[in-house]
Scaffold this motif. Structure first.
Motif, PDB file in Angstrom:
ATOM      1  N   UNK A   1       0.837  -1.207   0.000  1.00 28.49           N
ATOM      2  CA  UNK A   1       0.000   0.000   0.000  1.00 28.49           C
ATOM      3  C   UNK A   1       0.866   1.250   0.000  1.00 28.49           C
ATOM      4  N   UNK A   2       1.887   1.233   0.862  1.00 33.08           N
ATOM      5  CA  UNK A   2       2.776   2.404   0.968  1.00 33.08           C
ATOM      6  C   UNK A   2       3.503   2.651  -0.351  1.00 33.08           C
ATOM      7  N   UNK A   3       3.860   1.539  -1.063  1.00 36.14           N
ATOM      8  CA  UNK A   3       4.508   1.684  -2.380  1.00 36.14           C
ATOM      9  C   UNK A   3       3.555   2.334  -3.385  1.00 36.14           C
ATOM     10  N   UNK A   4       2.285   1.903  -3.339  1.00 39.84           N
ATOM     11  CA  UNK A   4       1.282   2.495  -4.244  1.00 39.84           C
ATOM     12  C   UNK A   4       1.131   3.991  -3.979  1.00 39.84           C
ATOM     13  N   UNK A   5       1.026   4.328  -2.689  1.00 33.37           N
ATOM     14  CA  UNK A   5       0.865   5.747  -2.324  1.00 33.37           C
ATOM     15  C   UNK A   5       2.078   6.543  -2.804  1.00 33.37           C
ATOM     16  N   UNK A   6       3.274   5.978  -2.591  1.00 33.36           N
ATOM     17  CA  UNK A   6       4.488   6.674  -3.031  1.00 33.36           C
ATOM     18  C   UNK A   6       4.487   6.866  -4.557  1.00 33.36           C
ATOM     19  N   UNK A   7       4.096   5.805  -5.290  1.00 32.44           N
ATOM     20  CA  UNK A   7       4.013   5.916  -6.759  1.00 32.44           C
ATOM     21  C   UNK A   7       3.081   7.051  -7.161  1.00 32.44           C
ATOM     22  N   UNK A   8       1.907   7.071  -6.517  1.00 33.51           N
ATOM     23  CA  UNK A   8       0.919   8.103  -6.863  1.00 33.51           C
ATOM     24  C   UNK A   8       1.441   9.507  -6.580  1.00 33.51           C
ATOM     25  N   UNK A   9       2.076   9.673  -5.409  1.00 29.78           N
ATOM     26  CA  UNK A   9       2.574  11.013  -5.072  1.00 29.78           C
ATOM     27  C   UNK A   9       3.716  11.404  -6.012  1.00 29.78           C
ATOM     28  N   UNK A  10       4.527  10.408  -6.404  1.00 29.80           N
ATOM     29  CA  UNK A  10       5.627  10.721  -7.337  1.00 29.80           C
ATOM     30  C   UNK A  10       5.088  11.121  -8.705  1.00 29.80           C
ATOM     31  N   UNK A  11       4.041  10.415  -9.153  1.00 29.37           N
ATOM     32  CA  UNK A  11       3.427  10.783 -10.438  1.00 29.37           C
ATOM     33  C   UNK A  11       2.833  12.181 -10.370  1.00 29.37           C
ATOM     34  N   UNK A  12       2.141  12.452  -9.246  1.00 28.26           N
ATOM     35  CA  UNK A  12       1.527  13.772  -9.079  1.00 28.26           C
ATOM     36  C   UNK A  12       2.601  14.860  -9.065  1.00 28.26           C
ATOM     37  N   UNK A  13       3.719  14.560  -8.391  1.00 26.81           N
ATOM     38  CA  UNK A  13       4.828  15.528  -8.327  1.00 26.81           C
ATOM     39  C   UNK A  13       5.395  15.793  -9.727  1.00 26.81           C
ATOM     40  N   UNK A  14       5.631  14.714 -10.490  1.00 31.84           N
ATOM     41  CA  UNK A  14       6.162  14.864 -11.852  1.00 31.84           C
ATOM     42  C   UNK A  14       5.222  15.684 -12.713  1.00 31.84           C
ATOM     43  N   UNK A  15       3.924  15.407 -12.552  1.00 33.22           N
ATOM     44  CA  UNK A  15       2.942  16.109 -13.369  1.00 33.22           C
ATOM     45  C   UNK A  15       2.877  17.596 -12.974  1.00 33.22           C
ATOM     46  N   UNK A  16       2.934  17.871 -11.664  1.00 28.60           N
ATOM     47  CA  UNK A  16       2.955  19.268 -11.198  1.00 28.60           C
ATOM     48  C   UNK A  16       4.209  19.967 -11.708  1.00 28.60           C
ATOM     49  N   UNK A  17       5.321  19.228 -11.663  1.00 30.87           N
ATOM     50  CA  UNK A  17       6.591  19.790 -12.103  1.00 30.87           C
ATOM     51  C   UNK A  17       6.546  20.125 -13.595  1.00 30.87           C
ATOM     52  N   UNK A  18       5.967  19.222 -14.373  1.00 31.67           N
ATOM     53  CA  UNK A  18       5.938  19.467 -15.813  1.00 31.67           C
ATOM     54  C   UNK A  18       4.960  20.594 -16.136  1.00 31.67           C
ATOM     55  N   UNK A  19       3.838  20.665 -15.385  1.00 29.07           N
ATOM     56  CA  UNK A  19       2.920  21.810 -15.534  1.00 29.07           C
ATOM     57  C   UNK A  19       3.649  23.115 -15.243  1.00 29.07           C
ATOM     58  N   UNK A  20       4.418  23.082 -14.146  1.00 26.82           N
ATOM     59  CA  UNK A  20       5.119  24.303 -13.731  1.00 26.82           C
ATOM     60  C   UNK A  20       6.185  24.702 -14.760  1.00 26.82           C
ATOM     61  N   UNK A  21       6.890  23.700 -15.294  1.00 24.83           N
ATOM     62  CA  UNK A  21       7.895  23.999 -16.324  1.00 24.83           C
ATOM     63  C   UNK A  21       7.253  24.610 -17.559  1.00 24.83           C
ATOM     64  N   UNK A  22       6.095  24.055 -17.909  1.00 25.60           N
ATOM     65  CA  UNK A  22       5.384  24.584 -19.072  1.00 25.60           C
ATOM     66  C   UNK A  22       4.961  26.038 -18.804  1.00 25.60           C
ATOM     67  N   UNK A  23       4.382  26.252 -17.616  1.00 24.92           N
ATOM     68  CA  UNK A  23       3.957  27.606 -17.233  1.00 24.92           C
ATOM     69  C   UNK A  23       5.150  28.565 -17.230  1.00 24.92           C
ATOM     70  N   UNK A  24       6.278  28.100 -16.712  1.00 27.75           N
ATOM     71  CA  UNK A  24       7.490  28.928 -16.672  1.00 27.75           C
ATOM     72  C   UNK A  24       7.890  29.370 -18.067  1.00 27.75           C
ATOM     73  N   UNK A  25       7.826  28.426 -19.010  1.00 31.30           N
ATOM     74  CA  UNK A  25       8.204  28.756 -20.391  1.00 31.30           C
ATOM     75  C   UNK A  25       7.282  29.817 -20.973  1.00 31.30           C
TER      76      UNK A  25
END
Ligand SMILES: [Zn+2]
Length: 234
Positions: free
Chosen positions: A121-145
């Motif tokens: 369960x903890x691995x699943x939660x970590x995967x989800x938070x990592x995906x969310x982080x990557x997606x937020x990061x890529x959104x932010x990079x796009x916005x920055x550009x």
């Protein structure tokens, strides 16, 4: 001859555009420097990682317990079947002991299973938070550009407008320019107000006929009696 009020009105328009561009630049800088979503997403990853570390550590403790319990059982079984102990009473005691050890082994194995599920369960939660982080990061990079490109355009506009202002102010008397700049500081950036329907558009006050006439003369400056701004009657 272009009237002084008209020139000032034109300069005011340029300055207002510069102010607007500058304020948008500041807004963008603020957006790019405070990325709360990204900080929050990273925090969730760290928390999930901590949670997984705890679950793994808990599992490894239980695995050791299970292992030790099995060793205890093996040791007791070795003495039961080893032939060294002959007393039936003593052998019976060992059998009882083995049964008790096995019962507790079942409890430990259940705990181990629960701990394994908790790790999954903890691995699943970590995967989800990592995906969310990557997606937020890529959104932010796009916005920055996008915002960086906008800033570049705004700075070009400001540069262009600044030259335009310099050209527009060259033949204005110093005292007029000083009055204009002073009023801009005192009146939130707006020194010149257009008269519309006999009213000052900046403060809304009614402009009487004689003041309106004065504001229409090209060579002089008339000011609103209420807000003090330079009037442009055009
Ligand atoms: Zn006014």
């Amino acid at each position: 001859v272009i009237s002084i009020p008209f020139k000032l009105f034109r300069i005011q328009q340029i300055d207002s555009q510069i102010d607007q561009a500058q304020s948008r630049c500041n807004e963008i800088n603020k957006k790019l420097s405070t990325n709360d979503d990204l900080v929050e997403a990273k925090q969730k990853v760290d928390e999930a990682q901590q949670f997984l570390d705890n679950a793994l550590s808990n599992l490894s403790h239980i695995e050791i317990d299970v292992q030790q319990q099995r060793i205890k059982i093996e040791t007791s079984e070795a003495s039961l079947y080893g032939g060294r102990i002959q007393s039936p009473k003593e052998l019976q005691e060992i059998q009882k002991e083995i049964a008790a050890l096995k019962r507790y082994l079942t409890v430990l194995e259940d705990r181990q299973l629960e701990a394994m599920i908790a790790v999954d369960d903890a691995r699943d939660v970590l995967d989800n938070t990592q995906n969310a982080y990557q997606s937020t990061k890529s959104d932010f990079n796009h916005l920055s550009q996008v915002l960086s490109a906008e800033t570049k355009g705004l700075l070009e506009d400001i540069n262009h407008l600044t030259h335009e202002k310099e050209a527009a102010t060259t033949d204005l008397p110093d005292n007029v320019l000083n009055l204009y700049e002073t009023l801009r500081k005192q009146r939130r950036g707006v020194a010149v107000s257009r008269v519309n329907n006999n009213s000052c558009t900046a403060c809304g006050a009614t402009i009487n006929a004689s003041l309106l006439q004065a504001a229409s003369l090209p060579g002089q400056i008339a000011r609103c009696e209420t807000c003090g701004r330079i009037l442009y009657a055009g």
